[in-house]
Structures are given as structure tokens and as C-alpha cells.
Design a protein around this motif. Structure first.
Motif, PDB file in Angstrom:
ATOM      1  N   ALA A 314      31.762  21.911  38.759  1.00  0.00           N
ATOM      2  CA  ALA A 314      32.193  22.432  39.545  1.00  0.00           C
ATOM      3  C   ALA A 314      33.721  22.253  38.898  1.00  0.00           C
ATOM      4  N   LEU A 315      33.936  22.814  38.017  1.00  0.00           N
ATOM      5  CA  LEU A 315      34.668  23.117  37.607  1.00  0.00           C
ATOM      6  C   LEU A 315      34.579  25.448  36.546  1.00  0.00           C
ATOM      7  N   LYS A 316      33.729  25.736  36.347  1.00  0.00           N
ATOM      8  CA  LYS A 316      33.332  26.008  35.826  1.00  0.00           C
ATOM      9  C   LYS A 316      34.571  27.979  35.969  1.00  0.00           C
ATOM     10  N   ASP A 317      34.214  27.816  37.338  1.00  0.00           N
ATOM     11  CA  ASP A 317      34.716  28.631  38.127  1.00  0.00           C
ATOM     12  C   ASP A 317      36.068  29.225  38.141  1.00  0.00           C
ATOM     13  N   LYS A 318      37.041  27.917  37.626  1.00  0.00           N
ATOM     14  CA  LYS A 318      38.294  28.165  38.255  1.00  0.00           C
ATOM     15  C   LYS A 318      39.106  28.406  36.353  1.00  0.00           C
ATOM     16  N   TRP A 319      39.204  29.660  36.214  1.00  0.00           N
ATOM     17  CA  TRP A 319      40.303  29.633  34.945  1.00  0.00           C
ATOM     18  C   TRP A 319      41.574  29.541  35.551  1.00  0.00           C
ATOM     19  N   TYR A 320      42.553  29.392  34.165  1.00  0.00           N
ATOM     20  CA  TYR A 320      44.077  28.942  34.276  1.00  0.00           C
ATOM     21  C   TYR A 320      44.319  30.979  33.297  1.00  0.00           C
ATOM     22  N   ASP A 321      45.250  31.315  33.540  1.00  0.00           N
ATOM     23  CA  ASP A 321      45.301  32.890  32.792  1.00  0.00           C
ATOM     24  C   ASP A 321      46.672  32.193  32.038  1.00  0.00           C
ATOM     25  N   PHE A 322      46.910  32.682  30.411  1.00  0.00           N
ATOM     26  CA  PHE A 322      47.823  31.959  30.335  1.00  0.00           C
ATOM     27  C   PHE A 322      49.107  33.635  30.239  1.00  0.00           C
ATOM     28  N   LYS A 357      39.613  17.615  29.366  1.00  0.00           N
ATOM     29  CA  LYS A 357      38.531  18.493  27.863  1.00  0.00           C
ATOM     30  C   LYS A 357      39.293  20.119  29.021  1.00  0.00           C
ATOM     31  N   ILE A 358      38.933  21.280  27.823  1.00  0.00           N
ATOM     32  CA  ILE A 358      39.231  22.047  27.998  1.00  0.00           C
ATOM     33  C   ILE A 358      37.950  23.782  27.555  1.00  0.00           C
ATOM     34  N   LYS A 359      38.262  24.665  28.128  1.00  0.00           N
ATOM     35  CA  LYS A 359      37.262  25.446  27.122  1.00  0.00           C
ATOM     36  C   LYS A 359      38.354  26.789  27.043  1.00  0.00           C
ATOM     37  N   ILE A 360      38.002  27.677  26.012  1.00  0.00           N
ATOM     38  CA  ILE A 360      39.254  28.372  26.036  1.00  0.00           C
ATOM     39  C   ILE A 360      37.886  29.938  25.996  1.00  0.00           C
ATOM     40  N   GLY A 361      38.476  30.763  26.636  1.00  0.00           N
ATOM     41  CA  GLY A 361      38.161  32.269  27.081  1.00  0.00           C
ATOM     42  C   GLY A 361      38.829  33.452  26.914  1.00  0.00           C
ATOM     43  N   ALA A 417      47.379  50.885  33.094  1.00  0.00           N
ATOM     44  CA  ALA A 417      47.619  49.560  33.899  1.00  0.00           C
ATOM     45  C   ALA A 417      46.898  49.744  34.459  1.00  0.00           C
ATOM     46  N   GLU A 418      45.821  50.112  35.493  1.00  0.00           N
ATOM     47  CA  GLU A 418      45.184  49.267  36.044  1.00  0.00           C
ATOM     48  C   GLU A 418      44.206  48.778  34.596  1.00  0.00           C
ATOM     49  N   ARG A 419      43.712  49.214  34.513  1.00  0.00           N
ATOM     50  CA  ARG A 419      43.017  47.663  33.537  1.00  0.00           C
ATOM     51  C   ARG A 419      43.373  47.040  32.944  1.00  0.00           C
ATOM     52  N   ALA A 420      45.121  46.818  32.996  1.00  0.00           N
ATOM     53  CA  ALA A 420      45.618  45.504  32.065  1.00  0.00           C
ATOM     54  C   ALA A 420      45.049  44.447  32.858  1.00  0.00           C
ATOM     55  N   VAL A 421      44.503  44.514  33.898  1.00  0.00           N
ATOM     56  CA  VAL A 421      44.340  42.792  34.407  1.00  0.00           C
ATOM     57  C   VAL A 421      42.759  42.642  34.019  1.00  0.00           C
ATOM     58  N   ASP A 422      42.360  43.299  33.099  1.00  0.00           N
ATOM     59  CA  ASP A 422      40.695  42.350  32.841  1.00  0.00           C
ATOM     60  C   ASP A 422      41.291  42.301  31.707  1.00  0.00           C
ATOM     61  N   ARG A 423      42.539  41.712  31.294  1.00  0.00           N
ATOM     62  CA  ARG A 423      43.120  41.690  29.310  1.00  0.00           C
ATOM     63  C   ARG A 423      43.908  40.511  29.369  1.00  0.00           C
ATOM     64  N   LYS A 424      42.679  39.513  29.500  1.00  0.00           N
ATOM     65  CA  LYS A 424      43.614  38.102  29.318  1.00  0.00           C
ATOM     66  C   LYS A 424      43.303  37.285  28.388  1.00  0.00           C
ATOM     67  N   MET A 425      44.093  35.945  27.873  1.00  0.00           N
ATOM     68  CA  MET A 425      43.190  34.909  27.754  1.00  0.00           C
ATOM     69  C   MET A 425      43.617  33.861  28.368  1.00  0.00           C
ATOM     70  N   SER A 426      42.715  32.726  28.500  1.00  0.00           N
ATOM     71  CA  SER A 426      42.423  31.843  30.035  1.00  0.00           C
ATOM     72  C   SER A 426      42.023  30.761  29.678  1.00  0.00           C
ATOM     73  N   VAL A 427      42.455  29.361  29.473  1.00  0.00           N
ATOM     74  CA  VAL A 427      41.701  28.351  29.542  1.00  0.00           C
ATOM     75  C   VAL A 427      41.233  28.074  31.495  1.00  0.00           C
ATOM     76  N   ARG A 428      39.943  26.911  30.915  1.00  0.00           N
ATOM     77  CA  ARG A 428      39.299  26.218  32.387  1.00  0.00           C
ATOM     78  C   ARG A 428      39.136  25.017  31.437  1.00  0.00           C
ATOM     79  N   PHE A 429      39.534  24.068  32.958  1.00  0.00           N
ATOM     80  CA  PHE A 429      38.889  22.979  32.333  1.00  0.00           C
ATOM     81  C   PHE A 429      37.453  22.851  32.688  1.00  0.00           C
ATOM     82  N   ALA A 430      36.935  21.049  31.736  1.00  0.00           N
ATOM     83  CA  ALA A 430      35.421  21.288  31.224  1.00  0.00           C
ATOM     84  C   ALA A 430      35.179  19.745  31.190  1.00  0.00           C
ATOM     85  N   LYS A 431      33.703  19.272  31.426  1.00  0.00           N
ATOM     86  CA  LYS A 431      33.420  17.900  31.189  1.00  0.00           C
ATOM     87  C   LYS A 431      32.238  17.991  30.478  1.00  0.00           C
TER      88      LYS A 431
END
Length: 431
Positions: A314-322, A357-361, A417-431
Motif C-alpha cells: 500500500a506504500l511502495k508506489d508513493k515516493w518523496y523526492d529530496f 519506517k522508510i526506504k531510500i531510492g 534539462a529535460e532528462r533532469a527529471v529522471d535524476r533524483k534521490m527519493s524516500v518512501r514509507f515502508a512496512k
């Protein structure tokens, strides 16, 4: 494939530096990003066009040991090497470049001049460091710069052309302008009339009732047709120009290939200027963007949505970008200035909600070797996990994975500049 020097330099010109420069110069972050986006290809193009100049090669060779990258905002404006190099590259066109970028980005001339020095310093430092790390002599540096002639041609942001930069034809040796010039019509349609060689009195149109009106029978409709066509052409040109201006947004400066990447569910979109605000964490104020990572995570936890989630699916698809966490070029252990604050905010959130609890991507765009992309993005995710463990939060971090370009959406042939949207570190909640 030739090394893209601009990708090296962007590692020094990430969001953290843009934020600092905006604060120091009193400009908006979008204006700073837009200006840097225009200045960077112009500076690299100038160096490439002077790749055999002793002054250019000496400046780059000595840059690695000069510490110029250590304090770009402090040293660049007063560095005599930088000012001398700019004069040798652009000559009497230097002020025209500054004025053009000022107008294009909507910033003051003083800010434009300061950013030109900053971008030049970052360029010298980055290329100099690369040359030192790879044992390049001056001949190798010259070849590296010369190779950029085929790379910078398409990197000027939309709405900015070589002509508008007012720097003349110094880049005449290679295609640099990404705008296709349009023919300029004269103020009035020009009609050529060929004089008839038929003797007067022998032209039936002039001498019979059926031919009354002579040349005006066909010339007047032709003139009206040309005038109508000219009017329609001008209207189409005006519409095209307006559309282009509306579609042109500020050019945000991305970092290197794996420094920032969008999470799997993040849609590509234009970056707008953001301002730090106080984000409430149970009575404690965190500095962050309204609607940014911290704000969204706190709102999610306060809504009990996390507590009510039955399992990880229920949580794996919601990521928060730094918003601010960026690594230095090619590194998985060195953060850019300004990144520490957002990691501390994440730690504060986890301490305020100890059951979370979280996971880092980590993610990259589609360019480069995929195995290297996965390796670098994994190492960076692990770095954040290890940092949180040192804050006694290791038990709340269930995993750290690097996905390389697996979830990248923008084609590798698109602009940086267009490819920049694909370059991020992210975090999401996990169980």
C-alpha cells in the motif's frame, strides 16, 4: 562517445549553489538557474573555440591546484585569472553577453556578470580537476575542449540564440546557434514589371475594347493576393513567436547523471521557483518548501494513512523526492553544500514518528553505462541509510536501493534539462 564537459561542470552548479547564489545576489532561484543555463554553453563554446590558446590551457592546467572549486561564490568575482580569460575569449563582446543574459533571465547586469565569473570558475575548476585525475597534458586538454564543438551546438536554452547573445561570429567554426533564422520580408511587396518589347499600337489589350484595363486587369488582383499572403504570413510568425515564448520556462540546472532522479511515480514537469518556509513538525519548525518533501511526509504521517496501511504494497508506489540532497559529481560519499539540512529534517521527522519506517531510492537518467548507473545510485542510497544509522535511526530504515535508469521516462537523446527529471534521490514509507 566524447566526454560532455558540461555534464562535469553541472555537478558544481546544483540546486544548493543556485539557492545560495540567489540569496547572495538578491535574485529569484528561477532567474539564477535560467542565467546559468544560458551562460554555461556560451563559456564552454568560447573555450572550445580557443582550445589551442596558451592562456586557456594555462588557466585550466593550474585550476586543479588553485582551489577555485572550493569557494565559487567567494573567489570567482575577484579572481584575476577568470577576468583575464573572459576578456581573451569574448573581447569587446563581453558586455554584450552580460547584457543579453541579464535580459534573458530577468536579473540585473551585476548579477549576470557575477554569474558569468562563477560559471567560468566552475568550468575551469571542473575541467582542470578532470585533467589532473586523468593525467591529461595541455595537448590532451586542447583535444578535450576541441571535442566540445560538436556537443555544445544544441545546448543553448530555448529562447536564447547566438545572435541574441551579441557575441558576434566567434563560434563561426561550428554550429552553435540552435535557432533557425527566418527570412525577413521587406516592408512592402516588391513587384517586378517587365517592359514589353511589342511596339506601341500592336498590343491587342491596349487597342481593342475586349482588352480594356491593360496591365491592371491582372496586376491589381496579383497585388491584392500578395498583400493578403504577406498579412497571413506575419500573423503566423507572430503566433509562432508567442507560442515559443510561452513554452520557454526557466532552465533549471541539473547535477550529474545520478545526482538527482525522479521517483517512479513522479511526472516530468517544469521546475518553478521555491522559497523556504517554516514547516511545522509537532511544534518544531523545519526549514523546507511548502508542498516539498518534509511537508508531504509530515502531512501523510499526521493523517494516520501510514498507521492504517496494512502492508508494504500500500506504500511502495508513493515516493518523496529530496529537494536539496545532491552529491558531488561522480561521488557517492560527498554531498554538495546545503544537502545536510534536508537530511537533518528527515532525521527529525523519523524521531518525531518513531513507528515510521522508510526506504531510500536512487535513480538516474537513461544516459551512460547502466551498470555504472545502478552502482552509483545504489551507493548513494546506501550513504543516506548509513547517515541515518549514525543518528540512531538505523532501525527505521528498511532498505536502500539504486535503480539506475529503470524508471527513467525521458529519452536519452533529449536535452540535459529535460532528462533532469529522471535524476533524483527519493524516500518512501515502508512496512
Amino acid at each position: 562517445m566524447s566526454l560532455n564537459v558540461i555534464d562535469l561542470i553541472k555537478g558544481q552548479l546544483g540546486p544548493a549553489l543556485v539557492t545560495q547564489a540567489a540569496s547572495q545576489l538578491g535574485e529569484s532561484e528561477s532567474g539564477i538557474s535560467k542565467a546559468i543555463g544560458g551562460l554555461l554553453p556560451a563559456v564552454v563554446g568560447g573555450l572550445a573555440n580557443n582550445s589551442s590558446s596558451p592562456g586557456v590551457l594555462d588557466a585550466i592546467s593550474s585550476a586543479s591546484s588553485s582551489g577555485i572549486l572550493g569557494d565559487l561564490l567567494g573567489n570567482s568575482s575577484s579572481n584575476s585569472t577568470i577576468s583575464g580569460l573572459l576578456s581573451s575569449i569574448f573581447g569587446d563582446k563581453l558586455s554584450g553577453l552580460v547584457n543579453s543574459i541579464s535580459t534573458f533571465a530577468g536579473i540585473s547586469n551585476n548579477s549576470s556578470s557575477s554569474l558569468l565569473n562563477l560559471v567560468t570558475g566552475a568550468t575551469l575548476g571542473s575541467v582542470g580537476k578532470y585533467a589532473a585525475d586523468n593525467n591529461l597534458d595541455k595537448s590532451g586538454i586542447s583535444n578535450l575542449l576541441s571535442d566540445q564543438k560538436g556537443i555544445v551546438s544544441s545546448l543553448l536554452p530555448a529562447g536564447l540564440s547566438l545572435a541574441s547573445l551579441n557575441i558576434g561570429d566567434w563560434a563561426k567554426g561550428y554550429k552553435f546557434d540552435n535557432d533557425t533564422p527566418k527570412p525577413t520580408p521587406s516592408a512592402e511587396p516588391k513587384i517586378e514589371v517587365t517592359r514589353s518589347t511589342t511596339p506601341v499600337g500592336t498590343d491587342p489589350d491596349r487597342n481593342t475594347p475586349e482588352g480594356g484595363g491593360s496591365i491592371w486587369k491582372w496586376l491589381l488582383p496579383l497585388l491584392l493576393l500578395i498583400a493578403a499572403g504577406y498579412f497571413l504570413w506575419k500573423q503566423c510568425e507572430k503566433k509562432e513567436t508567442t507560442t515559443t515564448m510561452v513554452a520557454t520556462d526557466s532552465t533549471a540546472m541539473p547535477t550529474d547523471t545520478a545526482a538527482t532522479v525522479s521517483s517512479p511515480d513522479t511526472a516530468a514537469g517544469a521546475t518553478t521557483a521555491k522559497v523556504d518556509e517554516n514547516i511545522d513538525l509537532n511544534g518544531t519548525a523545519l526549514k523546507g518548501y511548502k508542498g516539498g518533501m518534509e511537508d508531504q511526509m509530515i502531512a501523510f504521517l499526521k493523517s494516520d494513512s501510514y498507521k492504517n496501511a496494512k502492508d508494504d504494497s500500500a506504500l511502495k508506489d508513493k515516493w518523496y523526492d529530496f529537494d536539496h540532497v545532491n552529491f558531488k559529481l561522480g561521488s557517492s560519499t560527498e554531498l554538495e553544500a546545503g544537502s545536510q539540512g534536508q537530511l537533518e529534517n528527515l532525521a527529525a521527522i523519523l524521531k518525531a514518528f518513531p513507528d515510521a519506517k522508510i526506504k531510500i531510492g536512487g535513480y538516474t537518467d537513461k544516459t551512460g553505462n547502466e551498470a555504472n548507473n545502478v552502482k552509483l545510485s545504489t551507493a548513494r542510497a546506501a550513504y543516506i541509510k548509513d547517515w541515518l544509522a549514525k543518528q540512531n535511526l538505523g532501525g527505521q530504515v528498511l532498505g536502500a536501493e539504486g535503480y539506475g535508469s529503470k524508471f527513467a521516462k525521458v529519452d536519452a537523446k533529449a536535452s540535459d534539462a529535460e532528462r533532469a527529471v529522471d535524476r533524483k534521490m527519493s524516500v518512501r514509507f515502508a512496512k
